[in-house]
Design an enzyme around this catalytic site. Structure first.
Site, PDB file in Angstrom:
ATOM      1  N   PRO A   1       0.819  -1.191   0.000  1.00  0.00           N
ATOM      2  CA  PRO A   1       0.000   0.000   0.000  1.00  0.00           C
ATOM      3  C   PRO A   1       0.864   1.256   0.000  1.00  0.00           C
ATOM      4  O   PRO A   1       2.057   1.193   0.323  1.00  0.00           O
ATOM      5  CB  PRO A   1      -0.767  -0.120   1.305  1.00  0.00           C
ATOM      6  CG  PRO A   1       0.188  -0.827   2.209  1.00  0.00           C
ATOM      7  CD  PRO A   1       0.945  -1.790   1.331  1.00  0.00           C
ATOM      8  N   GLU A   2       0.282   2.365  -0.346  1.00  0.00           N
ATOM      9  CA  GLU A   2       1.012   3.623  -0.353  1.00  0.00           C
ATOM     10  C   GLU A   2       0.668   4.422   0.900  1.00  0.00           C
ATOM     11  O   GLU A   2      -0.080   3.968   1.759  1.00  0.00           O
ATOM     12  CB  GLU A   2       0.691   4.403  -1.628  1.00  0.00           C
ATOM     13  CG  GLU A   2       1.114   3.659  -2.881  1.00  0.00           C
ATOM     14  CD  GLU A   2       0.949   4.461  -4.153  1.00  0.00           C
ATOM     15  OE1 GLU A   2       0.952   5.709  -4.083  1.00  0.00           O
ATOM     16  OE2 GLU A   2       0.809   3.846  -5.228  1.00  0.00           O
TER      17      GLU A   2
END
Length: 293
Positions: A12-13
């Site tokens: 994920p960012e």
């Protein structure tokens, strides 16, 4: 998906990690870890020696985020680092805030670290592909940890400003997309949100960073903050294996302008172009070749 030492994966960012941190804060901040069940010796790399004993009895003093890493400062003067990797999930059960009334579920095959807290909450790190990571480090020296020491400023922090970005990109020959993905320049940005930022800026992701005018580079700072803030507000994106701590999907992906929208009409007002997918350094880039120059 390509795994990199500076962040390992596109997901994920920062918004997803920040969403998880915010979900965990009211449940475990200030609480004591009663038991720590470490169910395997390694994830992406070996788990720290004596991890169960070092966590048991520790109080979580503060929960923060650095780039794509969650950091839990403990009363033992150590900090627990958590990286979700490509498929890692942090799940909560049995907490006392009223959102969860069911009993703790039986551990599943890919539940690798299970922490029980003194308020009845259980936090489980589940990672089917084991691309995530956990480590323990002295809190006083956490900024020198090998995963954190070379990181650039936080894109939502005061150290990330127009003058800084212009100076860092001056003379750089790499494409602007690669520059924004470089964690040494700015921490936490990944493939998805960089595509979104560059579209809003009207900048072609293939443009050489050092040849973009200072004025255009300066626009990237407020646009970066706006895109990330919107994603965090929306609860993070929910692509592939990502889930929020409460088990619900995020929904910012419905607001993507270009990412994963190949062939769709460009959403820029007045532009009659269509979103195109290209590959840069083995990663998909989505952009509008007509309005991004």
């Amino acid at each position: 998906m390509t795994m990199r030492r500076d962040g390992w994966s596109d997901m994920p960012e920062l918004p997803e990690v920040e969403t998880v941190r915010r979900g965990l804060m009211p449940v475990i901040e200030g609480r004591v870890i009663v038991t720590a069940d470490i169910r395997r010796p390694d994830l992406r790399f070996a788990l720290p020696e004596g991890m169960a004993g070092r966590l048991t009895g520790a109080r979580v003093l503060r929960l923060t985020r650095r780039s794509k890493y969650i950091l839990a400062d403990l009363s033992t003067d150590e900090t627990l680092l958590i990286h979700l990797g490509m498929s890692g999930r942090i799940l909560i059960s049995g907490d006392t805030l009223g959102a969860f009334h069911h009993a703790h579920p039986a551990p599943e095959k890919h539940d690798h670290v299970v922490l029980d807290f003194d308020n009845g909450a259980r936090v489980t790190f589940n990672d089917a592909r084991r691309f995530g990571a956990m480590d323990l480090m002295p809190t006083a020296g956490r900024d020198s940890h090998w995963l954190l020491r070379d990181l650039g400023p936080e894109p939502l922090g005061n150290a990330f400003h127009e003058d800084y970005l212009i100076a860092r990109l001056k003379g750089r020959r790499m494409p602007i997309k690669a520059a924004l993905l470089d964690q040494r320049i700015v921490a936490g940005l990944g493939n998805i949100y960089v595509s979104e930022i560059l579209h809003r800026a009207g900048i072609d992701p293939r443009r050489v960073a050092g040849r973009i005018s200072d004025a255009r580079l300066a626009t990237l700072v407020p646009l970066t903050r706006a895109v990330l803030a919107e994603a965090i507000e929306a609860g993070g994106s929910s692509l592939r294996d990502y889930r929020r701590t409460d088990g619900e999907l995020g929904y910012f992906q419905h607001a993507f302008r270009v990412y994963d929208r190949e062939g769709a009409p460009c959403p820029t007002p007045g532009c009659d172009g269509h979103v195109r997918r290209i590959v840069q350094s083995g990663r998909s880039t989505f952009h509008c070749p007509k309005c991004q120059r």
